[in-house]
Design an enzyme around this catalytic site. Sequence first.
Site: not given
Lengths: 400, 272
Positions: A167, A295, A329
């Site tokens: 990520c 995040h 995401h």
Amino acid sequence: MNESSPLHLAITGYTATTAAGTGIQENIDSLLNEETGLSHTLKYDKCDIDTWIGKVNQLDTVTLPETHSDFDCRNNQLLWYAINQDNFINKIEKLREKYSNKRIGVFIGTTTSGIQRCEQFFSSSNGNNAPPQDYNHEKTTNIGSCTDFFLNIFGLEGMAYSISTACSSSAKVFGSAHRAIQSGLCDAAVVGGVDTMCLTILYGFNSLQLVSSDICRPFANDRAGISIGEAAGFAILEPDSAASSAPLLIGYGESSDAYHMSTPHPKGKGARLAIRDALRMANLDHKSIDYINLHGTGTMQNDAVESLACESLFGRDVYCSSTKGWTGHTLGAAGIIEAIYSLIAIQENVIFKNLNTNIVDPNINCKIATETISKPISHVMSNSFGFGGSNAALIFGKKG
Amino acid sequence: MNTTLFVNAIGLLGPGMPDWNSSLRFLKGEDDLSLDPVIFPKPSLLPPNEARRTTRLIKLVLNVCEQLCSQTDAIYLKVPTIFSSPGIDYDILDTICRTLNTNPENVSPSLFHNSVHNAPAGYWSISLDSHSPYISISASKYSFAMGILEAIASLENYNKTIVLTTFEMFTSLTLHKIVPIDYPFAVSMLLSAKQTKDSIAKLTIQLTNEGPESVGISETFEILRLNNGAARCLPLLCSIASLSLNTSNKSQESISTFSLINQYLTIKSEVV
């Protein structure tokens, strides 16, 4: 370390395509109208998971030009679709004229690349038959594919590679570009990220029990996991000049958790190191940050740990929020999309609401923005933390 | 561009080459290399429950990094590290794709988190308990050469030492039909901007328009160089090996050339 102050890079162009919009303006509209791009699904492809996803629906009809057919896969279709927005192709062509094709670096993040092609090959006969004639694994499935495709489209021949650190992939591209330009290996750079829906990700995250059947609610009391999304984004970085009014990359920090492959360090140690290093490079006190794009994936652990790290460095002095409530995401694209959303925050002088979250977890002590806030924005930080404990923090600033 | 850097330690694992010192006689051309199967050693720095979950690829990469520990203090390895590979964990790709086809609800969670391209990097940072950043990159057959450029960029900007690890797994069964790689290969190098007491070679690196790229010193080496994308670095390893003290044919310098996109990376290796 370069003893003079680090180079500031101007971000002279960018484009993003997500579930929340095709191109920059649609994403801005969704952000300001507080309209999520996520949708509920009971079935994606052959996957029966009850979840919310951030799908770019138009992708189902995108085809690549015949000359690039070797690269054909969903990931490269999204790359192609994305660069056709915001006059971006024209901007890259002008960049190539300005700097020459060997002096432009290209750094693109992805996690699953064109893995769907491999999934499809196995699904046809459990892989026992000969592979289809048109399946070029290197140009589709391998991680280098998206960068190779980008270089091919524009005839670029400089320093270039894909980054794949889960990520944090397309946040780290900014660090790569900065190092490459500062060391003289290139004069300008294109950074980006692209990741697309695939069964591996859906079933994989499900096996870790990180996928929520509810829409993702970052930092919420009742948060239950991630909503998976797909997206692509790209940005152009050039050395800042007096004539430019473009926003700047003024700092970045990177670190490792050294803890566990899929669980963050419980005290957010790696996250704090990355954030601290970004502030140092930017030569900024924490109070100079106007907004932190977190995040904020919506998992119990990420959000708890990230808020610990942010609170330790920022206290309750700085508004923060996650924008994954709009896009989901997007994994290897999360870094670039959220960097671009940070630039939009600077451009529009806005702090985005932490979408979908009704009640913030009382154990979360950083200052989560529970509504959209208009205020002058000069500096924004963007955080990205990935599997394998790979952390990146970026700081962008308004010019002047 | 004209840059100098120093090699201070090398870890190597490939067919017929279990580590750097044992491989010197092959890399120098004194003995013929036989591409014997690689044994994937158990990781020695991970806790047992973590070591148990590692795939052959992760073992391959951890081993060449661990080899550095016997050549220098581990503290000098807690530095930014570049992991560069043309490919991915083909064992995991095969298993996951089969599982998706037959019983997708049973995808193994540890297999999934090990499927990320940076899994070897993550495990190495855990092994060393190092908070220094790592980067995992991929650039097809240019992966090693781009890794060298990234090392140069890192050393010039922010760091005194860096580790560059290049690797590629072999493919078996189904995937071999799509990606025919017969041999695994990995190398890890501790690089520094300045000479140290451990330095074994000085590298002077330039970008030029002058090819061609270097080929293997023997037919066997050339087979390996073309078969495994990480093994493209072999000419550099042979250059460095040729500098070593154990031969009367020790050369003072040796040049190796690597393809980039319509240009070349030339590396002159010299005795320190």
